[in-house]
Scaffold this motif. Structure first.
Motif, PDB file in Angstrom:
ATOM      1  N   VAL A 161      48.839  38.379  55.045  1.00 17.97           N
ATOM      2  CA  VAL A 161      47.551  37.938  55.579  1.00 17.97           C
ATOM      3  C   VAL A 161      46.493  38.530  54.655  1.00 17.97           C
ATOM      4  CG1 VAL A 161      45.999  37.878  57.568  1.00 17.97           C
ATOM      5  CG2 VAL A 161      48.480  37.958  57.933  1.00 17.97           C
ATOM      6  N   ALA A 162      46.007  37.721  53.735  1.00 20.60           N
ATOM      7  CA  ALA A 162      45.068  38.198  52.722  1.00 20.60           C
ATOM      8  C   ALA A 162      43.649  38.217  53.281  1.00 20.60           C
ATOM      9  CB  ALA A 162      45.162  37.311  51.486  1.00 20.60           C
ATOM     10  N   GLY A 163      42.705  38.603  52.434  1.00  6.37           N
ATOM     11  CA  GLY A 163      41.302  38.555  52.815  1.00  6.37           C
ATOM     12  C   GLY A 163      40.682  37.263  52.318  1.00  6.37           C
ATOM     13  N   ILE A 164      39.404  37.316  51.959  1.00  2.00           N
ATOM     14  CA  ILE A 164      38.717  36.129  51.443  1.00  2.00           C
ATOM     15  C   ILE A 164      39.267  35.833  50.049  1.00  2.00           C
ATOM     16  CG2 ILE A 164      36.475  35.146  50.831  1.00  2.00           C
ATOM     17  CD1 ILE A 164      35.223  37.128  52.838  1.00  2.00           C
ATOM     18  N   GLU A 165      39.938  34.724  49.916  1.00  2.41           N
ATOM     19  CA  GLU A 165      40.739  34.466  48.717  1.00  2.41           C
ATOM     20  C   GLU A 165      39.915  34.267  47.445  1.00  2.41           C
ATOM     21  OE1 GLU A 165      44.834  32.473  50.246  1.00  2.41           O
ATOM     22  OE2 GLU A 165      43.045  31.245  50.530  1.00  2.41           O
ATOM     23  N   THR A 166      38.632  33.939  47.590  1.00  2.00           N
ATOM     24  CA  THR A 166      37.790  33.740  46.410  1.00  2.00           C
ATOM     25  C   THR A 166      37.258  35.052  45.836  1.00  2.00           C
ATOM     26  OG1 THR A 166      35.854  33.410  47.841  1.00  2.00           O
ATOM     27  CG2 THR A 166      37.073  31.440  47.144  1.00  2.00           C
ATOM     28  N   LEU A 167      37.402  36.144  46.585  1.00  2.28           N
ATOM     29  CA  LEU A 167      36.878  37.428  46.121  1.00  2.28           C
ATOM     30  C   LEU A 167      37.850  38.086  45.143  1.00  2.28           C
ATOM     31  CD1 LEU A 167      35.449  39.052  49.381  1.00  2.28           C
ATOM     32  CD2 LEU A 167      34.192  37.871  47.572  1.00  2.28           C
ATOM     33  N   PRO A 168      37.336  38.647  44.048  1.00  3.33           N
ATOM     34  CA  PRO A 168      38.212  39.355  43.109  1.00  3.33           C
ATOM     35  C   PRO A 168      39.001  40.479  43.778  1.00  3.33           C
ATOM     36  CG  PRO A 168      36.081  38.956  42.096  1.00  3.33           C
ATOM     37  CD  PRO A 168      35.948  38.547  43.536  1.00  3.33           C
ATOM     38  N   LEU A 169      38.392  41.183  44.734  1.00  2.00           N
ATOM     39  CA  LEU A 169      39.111  42.297  45.368  1.00  2.00           C
ATOM     40  C   LEU A 169      40.347  41.808  46.120  1.00  2.00           C
ATOM     41  CD1 LEU A 169      38.535  42.600  48.740  1.00  2.00           C
ATOM     42  CD2 LEU A 169      36.244  43.032  47.883  1.00  2.00           C
ATOM     43  N   THR A 170      40.249  40.634  46.750  1.00  3.18           N
ATOM     44  CA  THR A 170      41.407  40.073  47.443  1.00  3.18           C
ATOM     45  C   THR A 170      42.487  39.688  46.442  1.00  3.18           C
ATOM     46  OG1 THR A 170      40.092  39.261  49.307  1.00  3.18           O
ATOM     47  CG2 THR A 170      42.210  38.181  48.920  1.00  3.18           C
ATOM     48  N   GLN A 171      42.074  39.073  45.357  1.00  6.66           N
ATOM     49  CA  GLN A 171      43.022  38.678  44.316  1.00  6.66           C
ATOM     50  C   GLN A 171      43.720  39.893  43.713  1.00  6.66           C
ATOM     51  OE1 GLN A 171      40.368  36.477  41.776  1.00  6.66           O
ATOM     52  NE2 GLN A 171      39.922  34.979  43.386  1.00  6.66           N
ATOM     53  N   GLN A 172      42.967  40.978  43.525  1.00  9.68           N
ATOM     54  CA  GLN A 172      43.548  42.206  42.992  1.00  9.68           C
ATOM     55  C   GLN A 172      44.579  42.790  43.957  1.00  9.68           C
ATOM     56  OE1 GLN A 172      40.051  44.548  42.341  1.00  9.68           O
ATOM     57  NE2 GLN A 172      39.314  43.231  40.680  1.00  9.68           N
ATOM     58  N   ARG A 173      44.264  42.772  45.246  1.00 10.19           N
ATOM     59  CA  ARG A 173      45.198  43.289  46.241  1.00 10.19           C
ATOM     60  C   ARG A 173      46.487  42.462  46.253  1.00 10.19           C
ATOM     61  NH1 ARG A 173      41.098  44.750  51.373  1.00 10.19           N
ATOM     62  NH2 ARG A 173      39.729  46.090  50.124  1.00 10.19           N
ATOM     63  N   SER A 174      46.343  41.153  46.177  1.00 10.11           N
ATOM     64  CA  SER A 174      47.523  40.281  46.165  1.00 10.11           C
ATOM     65  C   SER A 174      48.346  40.471  44.891  1.00 10.11           C
ATOM     66  CB  SER A 174      47.100  38.815  46.298  1.00 10.11           C
ATOM     67  OG  SER A 174      46.595  38.550  47.589  1.00 10.11           O
ATOM     68  N   ASP A 175      47.665  40.601  43.762  1.00  6.90           N
ATOM     69  CA  ASP A 175      48.372  40.796  42.496  1.00  6.90           C
ATOM     70  C   ASP A 175      49.181  42.097  42.513  1.00  6.90           C
ATOM     71  OD1 ASP A 175      47.315  38.447  41.537  1.00  6.90           O
ATOM     72  OD2 ASP A 175      45.764  39.405  40.307  1.00  6.90           O
ATOM     73  N   GLY A 176      48.568  43.167  43.011  1.00  9.49           N
ATOM     74  CA  GLY A 176      49.280  44.441  43.082  1.00  9.49           C
ATOM     75  C   GLY A 176      50.470  44.380  44.016  1.00  9.49           C
ATOM     76  N   PHE A 177      50.307  43.667  45.122  1.00 11.17           N
ATOM     77  CA  PHE A 177      51.380  43.512  46.105  1.00 11.17           C
ATOM     78  C   PHE A 177      52.578  42.800  45.489  1.00 11.17           C
ATOM     79  CE2 PHE A 177      52.862  41.243  50.128  1.00 11.17           C
ATOM     80  CZ  PHE A 177      53.472  42.364  50.666  1.00 11.17           C
TER      81      PHE A 177
END
Length: 354
Positions: free
Chosen positions: A191-207
């Motif tokens: 369950v990600a955050g706002i997908e357009t935000l870089p911080l969300t993308q960074q969290r998903s990439d690290g995961f």
């Protein structure tokens, strides 16, 4: 009413109250008593090191978004409470707002007032970059909190959390747990955050990078909006899409209240869940052996307390006593730590109410 669903109703009530009370932070303060955290102790560091010895009184301006989210509310509360630990800080918090132009105007007012330093968590780093640069050009050091300005000349010091590291920490916890259980081809949901935000993308990439080290991958992922309502909606969709799930990572403990409500409504408990941020609510779930929540990875709003301490030292021309160097560093990225049942008591002082 079930406990989690009661929490959802409570969260909606508190949200309205936070918006009404946010203006109280605009008052100047120089006292030494801790702030009233509304039933919650703010995360502050008590005086006691060489850096805490009284110095020249400095005026520190503070600007942050409106407290419509538990994490943001804790940011403002921690900043004010930390400032109140020092008799040599005159704290000037401007009205919190989610309007970009209003925040720009608020920071401009601090510049015009001639404050000695400004701590700012921008609604949008790029859009507030120019006004932060204006402050720096005027000789007012800016401590950039969390959402970074793209121009390094727009801040004296940056302090924030490690979004990529959050994902890595969550991925390693889930990967190790599933590997220890001997699960092959696990169904892992995100369950990600706002997908357009870089911080969300960074969290998903690290995961994903961490999961790959175990030979695992994310089976289903959907973005929410960092709100209780969106968390509940997204988790309901995921549960309907998969009859079986082995593990879930939720990016944000505030939206996690809604995630848990959806799980409770569906009557599902065949999986374990890892949260994100380190809220008091998730810590309580971790301490409950009957909860699906096993861990949360930190992104602590205590960074606001640290930002105030750094701004004070910079404005007074001092360095950090634990470092050999004579000046405060330019960049400080906080590690994302994993909170489990084994260490949850150690992190209670950093928790915040969702």
């Amino acid at each position: 009413m079930p406990e989690i669903l009661t929490s959802v109703a409570r969260r909606r009530f508190l949200l309205g109250g936070a918006l009404v009370g946010a203006g109280a932070l605009a008052a100047s303060c120089t006292g030494n008593e801790p702030a009233d955290g509304g039933g919650e102790n703010p995360a502050v560091s008590n005086a006691g090191t060489d850096n805490d010895a009284p110095g020249e009184t400095v005026i520190i301006g503070f600007s942050a978004p409106a407290a419509d989210h538990g994490w943001i509310a804790a940011i403002s509360r921690n900043a004010q409470a930390q400032a109140e630990q020092y008799s040599d800080i005159d704290f000037r918090a401007v009205e919190p707002t989610n309007d970009i132009q209003q925040q720009i105007a608020a920071v401009e007012s601090l510049i015009n007032d001639g404050v000695n330093a400004i701590v700012v968590l921008p609604n949008d780093g790029e859009q507030l970059n120019a006004v932060a640069r204006q402050a720096m050009d005027a000789g007012i050091p800016v401590v950039n909190l969390d959402r970074i300005f793209p121009d390094p000349l727009s801040f004296r010091t940056y302090i924030g959390g490690d979004n990529y590291g959050m994902g890595v920490a969550a991925g390693h916890y889930i990967g190790r747990r599933l590997q220890e259980e001997g699960v092959e081809n696990p169904i892992i949901a995100e369950v990600a955050g706002i997908e357009t935000l870089p911080l969300t993308q960074q969290r998903s990439d690290g995961f994903r990078a961490a999961l790959e080290t175990y030979g695992f991958e994310v089976d289903i992922s959907q973005g929410a909006q960092f709100t209780v309502e969106s968390g509940q909606e997204v988790m309901s969709n995921i549960l309907q899409a998969r009859d079986e799930i082995h593990a879930v990572w939720n990016h944000d403990d505030d939206q996690g209240i809604g995630v848990l409500a959806a799980i409770e409504q569906a009557g599902r408990n065949e999986f374990f869940l890892v949260g994100g941020a380190g809220s008091s609510d998730m810590m309580a779930q971790i301490a409950n052996p009957d909860s699906v929540v096993e861990a949360t990875v930190t992104y602590n709003p205590s960074m606001a307390s640290s930002a105030i301490r750094l701004a004070r030292l910079i404005a007074q021309g001092r360095g950090m006593s634990d470092l050999v160097e004579h000046a405060v560093p330019q960049n400080i990225v906080l590690a994302s730590e994993t909170i489990t049942a084994d260490n949850v008591e150690e992190y209670q002082d950093l928790g915040f109410e969702s």
